[in-house]
Scaffold this motif. Structure first.
Motif, short mmCIF file in Angstrom:
data_model
loop_
_atom_site.label_atom_id
_atom_site.label_comp_id
_atom_site.label_asym_id
_atom_site.label_seq_id
_atom_site.Cartn_x
_atom_site.Cartn_y
_atom_site.Cartn_z
N UNK A 47 0.81 -1.22 0.00
CA UNK A 47 0.00 0.00 0.00
C UNK A 47 0.84 1.27 0.00
N UNK A 48 2.11 1.15 0.41
CA UNK A 48 3.01 2.30 0.46
C UNK A 48 4.11 2.21 -0.59
N UNK A 49 3.88 1.41 -1.63
CA UNK A 49 4.82 1.36 -2.74
C UNK A 49 5.75 0.16 -2.77
N UNK A 50 5.64 -0.75 -1.81
CA UNK A 50 6.48 -1.94 -1.81
C UNK A 50 6.08 -2.89 -2.92
N UNK A 51 7.04 -3.61 -3.45
CA UNK A 51 6.77 -4.56 -4.52
C UNK A 51 6.20 -5.85 -3.91
N UNK A 52 5.06 -6.33 -4.41
CA UNK A 52 4.40 -7.48 -3.78
C UNK A 52 5.16 -8.79 -3.87
N UNK A 53 5.90 -9.02 -4.96
CA UNK A 53 6.57 -10.31 -5.14
C UNK A 53 8.08 -10.19 -5.23
N UNK A 54 8.65 -9.18 -4.61
CA UNK A 54 10.10 -8.98 -4.59
C UNK A 54 10.66 -9.66 -3.34
N UNK A 55 11.51 -10.65 -3.54
CA UNK A 55 12.08 -11.40 -2.41
C UNK A 55 12.83 -10.49 -1.44
N UNK A 56 13.41 -9.41 -1.93
CA UNK A 56 14.14 -8.48 -1.07
C UNK A 56 13.19 -7.65 -0.20
N UNK A 57 11.91 -7.68 -0.50
CA UNK A 57 10.92 -6.93 0.27
C UNK A 57 10.11 -7.85 1.19
#
Length: 126
Positions: A47-57
């Protein structure tokens, strides 16, 4: 967990991959505790700009740590940023881009808050 991206097979595979590669809660490990991870958390919320399927996130957390983090970020429940701006007296949303005040799903102007206010039969008689 029914909203995108959580309903996709890609997310389910990625979630399992994260939990298998790091089976312990990351926050509990920092505190010196050994607790199994049950949830996969977005470090920067989608919701705040994070990538949904990025392993680093993504990080594995126990349910307790995940709940604490979520509550600290959005006050106890998922809310979009513009959902938080409300009139203190009435509780109605202030932002003109809020779904309540904005365009309808078919491109027509929403009826807005006034059309959905409950009608009190006693107040109308007087």
């Amino acid at each position: 967990m029914s909203d995108w991206p959580y309903s996709t097979s890609r997310w389910r595979r990625l979630r399992l991959q994260v939990l298998r590669s790091e089976p312990l809660c990351r926050e509990c490990r920092r505190a010196g505790k050994i607790v199994a991870a049950t949830d996969v958390d977005h470090i920067k919320p989608v919701a705040y700009g994070g990538m949904p399927c990025d392993c680093n996130n993504l990080q594995p957390l126990c349910h307790s740590c995940h709940s604490k983090k979520t509550n600290a970020q959005d006050g106890g429940g998922w809310q979009r940023k513009h959902d938080r701006a409300v009139d203190a007296a009435t509780g109605w949303p202030l932002g003109k881009d809020h779904w309540w005040n904005g365009d309808g799903a078919v491109g027509e102007k929403s009826l807005g808050a006034d059309a959905h206010r409950p009608v009190c039969p006693i107040a109308e008689e007087s």
